[in-house]
Design an enzyme around this catalytic site. Sequence first.
Site, mmCIF file in Angstrom:
data_model
loop_
_atom_site.group_PDB
_atom_site.id
_atom_site.type_symbol
_atom_site.label_atom_id
_atom_site.label_comp_id
_atom_site.label_asym_id
_atom_site.label_seq_id
_atom_site.Cartn_x
_atom_site.Cartn_y
_atom_site.Cartn_z
ATOM 1 N N LYS A 170 0.830 -1.197 0.000
ATOM 2 C CA LYS A 170 0.000 0.000 0.000
ATOM 3 C C LYS A 170 0.873 1.258 0.000
ATOM 4 O O LYS A 170 2.037 1.217 0.409
ATOM 5 C CB LYS A 170 -0.879 0.027 1.257
ATOM 6 C CG LYS A 170 -1.909 -1.071 1.354
ATOM 7 C CD LYS A 170 -2.644 -0.982 2.686
ATOM 8 C CE LYS A 170 -3.664 -2.094 2.849
ATOM 9 N NZ LYS A 170 -4.815 -1.933 1.944
ATOM 10 N N ARG A 186 -10.277 -11.816 1.817
ATOM 11 C CA ARG A 186 -11.137 -12.860 1.253
ATOM 12 C C ARG A 186 -10.454 -14.224 1.285
ATOM 13 O O ARG A 186 -11.119 -15.256 1.367
ATOM 14 C CB ARG A 186 -11.553 -12.470 -0.163
ATOM 15 C CG ARG A 186 -10.431 -12.369 -1.164
ATOM 16 C CD ARG A 186 -10.772 -11.482 -2.348
ATOM 17 N NE ARG A 186 -10.806 -10.069 -1.978
ATOM 18 C CZ ARG A 186 -11.068 -9.075 -2.820
ATOM 19 N NH1 ARG A 186 -11.309 -9.335 -4.097
ATOM 20 N NH2 ARG A 186 -11.086 -7.820 -2.415
#
Length: 499
Positions: A276, A350
């Site tokens: 990020k 996920r």
Amino acid sequence: MKIHFAKFEIPESGALAVGALDDRKLQASATALDKAAKGALIRALGVSRFKGRSDDLLQLLAPGDLPLSRVLLFGLGQATAVDALAAQAIGGRLTAYANGTGDSALAIAIDAIPGAALSPAEMAANVAFGARLRSYRFDKYRTKEKPEQKPSLKKLTLLVEDPNAAKKLFEPLDRLADGVVFTRDLVSEPANVIYPESLAEQAKTLEDLGVKVEILGEKEMKKLGMNALLGVGQGSVRESQLVVMQWKGLPEGRKKPPVAFIGKGVTFDTGGISIKPAAGMEEMKWDMAGAGAVIGVMKALAGRKAKVNAIGVIGLVENMPSGTAQRPGDVVKSMSGQTIEVINTDAEGRLVLADAIWYTQDRFKPQLMVNLATLTGAIMIALGQIHAGLFSNNDQLSERLLAAGRASGELLWRMPLGDGYDKIINSDIADMKNVGNRYGGSITAAQFIQRFVNDVPWAHLDIAGMAWSDKDAPTVPKGATGYGVRLLERFVADHYEER
């Protein structure tokens, strides 16, 4: 702050709050106080802009000869609009205001309101609940605050006709507040304090309430084939964990499939190799808020001895870049046997949920599953910070969650699922890939999770926009919100708990 309940009388010290409905209709306690203050309240009303609306507040300093430090006149709005959420907001606003005045004691008078949905006892209990939620403050690392910077309120008293009834009604709300506060604490902690092993140990404290807690380490998860979850954490020196919490609240002999809650617990998310940007990365300490909410709701249910069988499962990992980290393009085999091409290592939540959800349904055969995760920035683009996203394969489950959201003030908005979205995550070399294209990112993430659900009624709550607040609200101070605890506790109480 200590909370008490008592019959109405003008206190001998501290502040006193009394109410007025819309159009300045004073409540009985406000009228009695005005008489004791020789009309000071009415005179102050005459030169103010106070109308009695739900967010109106008027302060009188040391009125007349009364031994009070101040009087607070609070607005109730329309009588028919005074419900549990309105009462909680009143408690939160008054507590926040009193904490800034320097008063150590506040008494709030609760009168009967014709046409309102609540009895005085119910009103008092909810005002106290709102006060407790709003009084939360994470200040354990502040060492140089001046006394005037700290909250002053030490004692809150609800003045009501039947204090014993109000106290009894407050007890389960107080246990619910325990769960919310515990979640807020966990989410607020920095990642050098809360990491997979330490968060698992925090969950283990629920054993004091009768919750059975199991902790699976990497060795156990490898045997189970949880390579999707383990791949996320393989770049960290912190060992990944899977925590299983069981609350068996039904009497012995009453066998009923449990309700199951599953939480994403990424205790810090750098994005891994798909790293990020540096700006704002410190916020990724709260990427475990889904797991925090599951711990909090299990604490709330056990704390009030809820008559329900409930399972909480949380997958705990730290997503770090290193020489051992998972690479974009890697293919992993999940516990379900399905293979996943990892296109983006920052779409890691996920992967954690895939194995945690499969494990939960395979072992416990629940009647339903609800997972919570700070999963996608896309849901924040779609819904902002007003609603969490709800994705589900079951209409009844969706409607019950939506209703619980409205009742608790933790709002949801149902989003679509469908084959057209599902095709986007098909992979050229594996059963699926962990991201789609740039469109509908929160939906394709939900489609990914659904591939591990089978036929169990299931809902996925994307709470990325709800776990942390950058401003104060009546019952939620700035910072960690504890979102999901009130929602799921209400969901269980309304539909799955035996009476």
